[in-house]
Design an enzyme around this catalytic site. Sequence first.
Site, PDB file in Angstrom:
ATOM      1  N   ASP A   1      -1.269  19.213  11.961  1.00 17.94           N
ATOM      2  CA  ASP A   1      -2.240  20.443  11.430  1.00 17.94           C
ATOM      3  C   ASP A   1      -2.887  20.361   9.930  1.00 17.94           C
ATOM      4  O   ASP A   1      -2.082  20.440   9.389  1.00 17.94           O
ATOM      5  CB  ASP A   1      -1.424  21.697  11.321  1.00 17.94           C
ATOM      6  CG  ASP A   1       0.147  21.871  11.737  1.00 17.94           C
ATOM      7  OD1 ASP A   1       0.214  21.069  10.442  1.00 17.94           O
ATOM      8  OD2 ASP A   1       0.428  22.816  11.733  1.00 17.94           O
TER       9      ASP A   1
ATOM     10  N   ASN B   1       7.525  33.427  15.003  1.00 16.68           N
ATOM     11  CA  ASN B   1       6.846  34.093  15.650  1.00 16.68           C
ATOM     12  C   ASN B   1       7.402  32.790  17.069  1.00 16.68           C
ATOM     13  O   ASN B   1       6.148  33.110  18.130  1.00 16.68           O
ATOM     14  CB  ASN B   1       5.417  34.663  15.378  1.00 16.68           C
ATOM     15  CG  ASN B   1       4.936  33.671  15.048  1.00 16.68           C
ATOM     16  OD1 ASN B   1       4.788  31.822  15.033  1.00 16.68           O
ATOM     17  ND2 ASN B   1       3.225  33.661  15.249  1.00 16.68           N
TER      18      ASN B   1
ATOM     19  N   HIS C   1       6.054  29.445  17.416  1.00 20.20           N
ATOM     20  CA  HIS C   1       4.661  28.996  16.983  1.00 20.20           C
ATOM     21  C   HIS C   1       4.676  27.442  17.066  1.00 20.20           C
ATOM     22  O   HIS C   1       6.036  26.965  15.613  1.00 20.20           O
ATOM     23  CB  HIS C   1       4.047  29.239  15.513  1.00 20.20           C
ATOM     24  CG  HIS C   1       3.826  28.926  14.862  1.00 20.20           C
ATOM     25  ND1 HIS C   1       3.495  29.788  13.767  1.00 20.20           N
ATOM     26  CD2 HIS C   1       4.169  28.177  13.919  1.00 20.20           C
ATOM     27  CE1 HIS C   1       3.397  29.690  12.676  1.00 20.20           C
ATOM     28  NE2 HIS C   1       4.396  28.366  12.779  1.00 20.20           N
TER      29      HIS C   1
ATOM     30  N   GLU D   1      -0.147  29.717  18.018  1.00 23.48           N
ATOM     31  CA  GLU D   1       0.109  30.419  17.697  1.00 23.48           C
ATOM     32  C   GLU D   1       0.910  31.528  19.049  1.00 23.48           C
ATOM     33  O   GLU D   1       0.413  30.338  20.329  1.00 23.48           O
ATOM     34  CB  GLU D   1      -1.118  31.774  16.761  1.00 23.48           C
ATOM     35  CG  GLU D   1      -0.781  31.274  15.462  1.00 23.48           C
ATOM     36  CD  GLU D   1      -0.440  31.635  14.717  1.00 23.48           C
ATOM     37  OE1 GLU D   1       1.183  31.904  15.479  1.00 23.48           O
ATOM     38  OE2 GLU D   1      -0.695  31.569  13.349  1.00 23.48           O
TER      39      GLU D   1
HETATM   40  C1  GLP Z   1       3.612  26.883   9.432  1.00 22.44           C
HETATM   41  C2  GLP Z   1       3.348  24.635  10.148  1.00 22.44           C
HETATM   42  C3  GLP Z   1       4.345  24.858  10.733  1.00 22.44           C
HETATM   43  C4  GLP Z   1       5.576  25.133  10.687  1.00 22.44           C
HETATM   44  C5  GLP Z   1       5.946  26.114  10.425  1.00 22.44           C
HETATM   45  C6  GLP Z   1       7.437  26.400   9.696  1.00 22.44           C
HETATM   46  O1  GLP Z   1       3.227  27.439   9.769  1.00 22.44           O
HETATM   47  N1  GLP Z   1       1.805  24.898  10.065  1.00 22.44           N
HETATM   48  O2  GLP Z   1       3.968  23.058  11.834  1.00 22.44           O
HETATM   49  O3  GLP Z   1       6.303  24.089  11.508  1.00 22.44           O
HETATM   50  O4  GLP Z   1       5.157  27.084  10.196  1.00 22.44           O
HETATM   51  O5  GLP Z   1       7.650  26.202   8.408  1.00 22.44           O
HETATM   52  P1  GLP Z   1       8.756  26.621   8.226  1.00 22.44           P
HETATM   53  O6  GLP Z   1       9.855  25.255   7.845  1.00 22.44           O
HETATM   54  O7  GLP Z   1       8.623  26.483   6.715  1.00 22.44           O
HETATM   55  O8  GLP Z   1       9.575  27.623   8.132  1.00 22.44           O
END
Ligand code: GLP
Length: 263
Positions: A68, A137, A139, A144
């Site tokens: 992304d 959440n 995702h 989302e």
């Molecule tokens: C972000 C990214 C995701 C990621 C997630 C968790 O928003 N878009 O690809 O897996 O949130 O992030 P983190 O690993 O920093 O907790």
Amino acid sequence: MSGVRIEILARAEAGRFAAERIVERARSGRLRTLGVATGSSAEPVYEALVRLPGARAALAGVTAYALDEYVGLADTDANSYRTTLERQFTQPLGLTSAALRVPDGTALDPRAEAGRYERELAERGGADLQLLGIGSNGHIAFNEPGADLDGRTHVVELTAQTRADNARFFTEPGAVPTLAITQGVGTIMSADELLLLAFGPEKADALHAALTGPVTSAVPASAVQAHRRVTVLADEAAAGQLLAGGALGERDVLVQGMTSVGA
Ligand code: GLP
């Protein structure tokens, strides 16, 4: 839940496990495309790859595809996912920036760019191995709650929770973009193999819902239950509710510690 392998490992060990799996696939010619994730969960994987002897050579012919990208941040913005992945992954491993493909968040028509990115990845046969984090959440990438579980790369509006979770990287909460281009859940599910990483107590609810609840768009990460080859790498805090007992199904495989590395 059905047949998910769960490895309970401390963060650094999980990073090593994933790095060894990546290199093993690359050496056996089964890693032409590597799906890379941004976020703190994937960082130990990149840190371990940099330290793993032979990883640079093994990855030399591999193209990485990001999950992304924010819409509206310049490529050079320290918070763009391209910049982040170059800092954490391509540069330390001596890979060219051309070996890293990321949706162009500066494209004038982000929807057209999403379609272009989806086609490019599909033409490469999808990701051979996909790294995934999970949002608090539920995702995955920026899919989302409510996301289409068959969805392909698209433009998405970020939820207030995701913007708040990610605000720590920005100078102020209002600077977090409101839109992103993300691979869809369907795109992610097309990967040959998934490695889902989750660390810390703030992921425990999401991981529990994703792996033991119904497969539902309310928890986009629950889609991984239907994937044929998925390994969850979680520390004890993130796996707390799974370990509490009764949560796992008969076909799930729970491995604690490093004993299974290389198995
Ligand atoms: C972000 C990214 C995701 C990621 C997630 C968790 O928003 N878009 O690809 O897996 O949130 O992030 P983190 O690993 O920093 O907790």
